[in-house]
Scaffold this active site. Structure first.
Site, PDB file in Angstrom:
ATOM      1  N   GLY A 137       0.789  -1.314   0.111  1.00 17.52           N
ATOM      2  CA  GLY A 137      -0.293   0.132  -0.352  1.00 17.52           C
ATOM      3  C   GLY A 137       0.942   0.867   0.152  1.00 17.52           C
TER       4      GLY A 137
ATOM      5  CG  HIS B  56      35.083   9.795   5.367  1.00 19.51           C
ATOM      6  ND1 HIS B  56      33.791  10.741   5.667  1.00 19.51           N
ATOM      7  CD2 HIS B  56      35.320  10.768   4.381  1.00 19.51           C
ATOM      8  CE1 HIS B  56      33.141  11.603   5.497  1.00 19.51           C
ATOM      9  NE2 HIS B  56      34.443  12.087   4.969  1.00 19.51           N
TER      10      HIS B  56
END
Length: 470
Positions: free
Chosen positions: A190, A449
């Site tokens: 949904g 990183h």
């Protein structure tokens, strides 16, 4: 062996069925798959894959509308609905052909038709195959694995008519884009459709009978998602129930009861997404003595039904109704049959769940409340996307990573995420749970990183008072 005699017959060619069949052939079994419709099943043809293609279109469209935020100039942004749908169907078609190739490569026979248990005894189970009401062939095997899947649940008064009231099938191939839409049910299906249609310009109202959307998720994530969706412009009604549906010539009006009061909501279409039921009808279960409870076949931890030589896997056996659960269940089932050493039952607590709305939602393991209910004394860590450089650079600073640990042992009990690409990130925590990784091992892991994955590290650190970037 006679031509129609096999070691293993798999009834259903969805993710669970075809993966089981391939593994069966790899283990040396003469194997056959019986499939009534499309190889790849609902997931590949009418579920997981084509909906992700639609959602990717919505994501690109949304980015185009916000091009100015990235210093880009895009004018006259629009879409061709026919081509949007065509691309989605093309993706599904390509992968269905891929499944056929894989089965052929592994020398798995494929029979086109509807398979039904037709008697026999242990060591010689029979499957009758029909197509369009006509007999195709009778097959025999020592082992029959049922993988017939499930279908959308139909509620009285909300029956799908294909015109005004849609199931997931109609919602994936719209001929026209509705200007307004009601979505009943706020589970993964949904919410994904609500997200897609809202992004493409429809006015969407979600009606959920429970007290929160995405009810299987951690309540904190559900609340975050609701706030985000409402900020985007979706209308969300919780603790609400459709009591009546009035159909007009070109629209529907839902009479919704909420807090003891009723209101009428008018829309062009309504999508019913209120759960699924197992496909247990007309496959010979009663005659074979296979036990069924609440539309699902009852099985043990190795998918055995209790009737020798008959097994069931995937959505047919109940929640979680996930393709990856069905695949692993099938592999465990066939490896147990083959006597493979070191076969273990599937731990559903290690199965990740993903919802591909915007923002995405993903989780694995226990929610905070579930952990408490099980008697754990817990440590909880959180890290917001706004503290992550990659998220800010992507223009996706909205999100949250939440981790839950057992205070005494350091066991990762659960992880819950909302934000960009969390459906990809969640696998890191899934692996951690499978390896029974502790908080110390996660803390000592080096995360690259700049990446979104750094937030996974920070959320662990936060649980133990060591967070750096927040």
């Amino acid at each position: 062996m006679a031509d129609n005699t096999y070691d293993v017959i798999v009834v259903g060619g969805g993710p669970g069925g075809y993966v089981t069949a391939i593994r069966s052939a790899q283990l040396g079994f003469k194997t056959c798959v019986v499939e009534a419709n499309h190889l790849g099943g609902i997931c590949l043809n009418w579920g997981c894959i084509p909906t992700k293609a639609l959602l990717r279109t919505a994501e690109v469209y949304n980015n185009m509308k916000h091009a100015a935020d990235f210093g880009l100039k895009v004018e006259g942004v629009s879409f061709d609905l026919e081509k949007v749908v065509k691309r989605s169907r093309s993706v599904a078609g390509q992968l269905s052909k891929g499944v056929a190739h894989l089965l052929k490569k592994n020398k798995v026979d494929v029979v086109d038709g509807f398979g039904k248990l037709a008697g026999g005894k242990e060591g010689a189970r029979k499957v009758a195959v029909e197509k369009d009401g006509k007999k195709v062939v009778d097959l025999t095997a020592k082992h029959v694995i049922l993988a017939t899947g499930a279908r959308a649940r139909q509620l009285p008064g909300l029956e799908v008519d294909g015109k005004l009231v849609w199931s997931y099938r109609e919602a994936m191939v719209p001929e026209d884009m509705p200007k307004s839409l009601i979505v009943v049910g706020s589970g993964a299906i949904g919410i994904e459709f609500a997200s897609f249609y809202h992004t493409m310009g429809a006015e969407v109202t979600v009606v959920e009978v429970m007290d929160r959307i995405l009810p299987v998720e951690d309540p904190e994530i559900s609340a975050f998602a609701k706030k985000s969706f409402e900020k985007q412009g979706l209308k969300i009604l919780t603790k609400a129930q459709v009591k009546e549906l009035k159909k007009g010539a070109k629209d529907v009006t839902a009479v919704v009861e909420m807090d003891g009061k009723t209101q009428e909501i008018k829309a062009d279409k309504l999508i019913s997404a209120v759960g699924i039921v197992g496909n247990v009808e007309d496959i010979g279960l009663e005659g074979a003595g296979v036990k069924v409870e609440k539309t699902h076949v009852v099985v043990d931890e190795y998918s055995r039904t209790g009737v020798p030589g008959i097994y069931a896997i995937g959505d047919l056996t109940g929640p979680p109704w996930l393709a990856h659960k069905a695949e692993h269940e099938g592999v465990i089932c066939i490896e147990k049959i083959a006597g493979v050493a070191d076969v273990h039952p599937l731990d559903t607590g290690r199965i990740p769940g993903c919802t591909y709305c915007h923002p995405q939602v993903a989780s694995v393991g226990l929610t905070e409340q579930q952990a408490k209910d099980k008697g754990h004394k817990i440590k909880v860590g959180r890290f917001s996307f706004i503290g992550n450089g990659k998220a800010i650079a992507l223009g996706e600073p909205e999100g949250l990573v939440k981790t839950i640990f057992d205070e005494k042992t350091g066991e990762l009990l659960g992880a819950h995420m909302i934000g960009a690409e969390v459906t990809e990130l969640i696998q890191g925590y899934s692996i951690a749970k499978t390896l029974e990784t502790t908080e110390q091992e996660l803390m000592h892991t080096v995360f690259p990183h700049p990446t979104l994955s750094e937030m996974m590290h920070e959320a662990v650190l936060d649980a133990y008072g060591k967070v750096i970037h927040m």
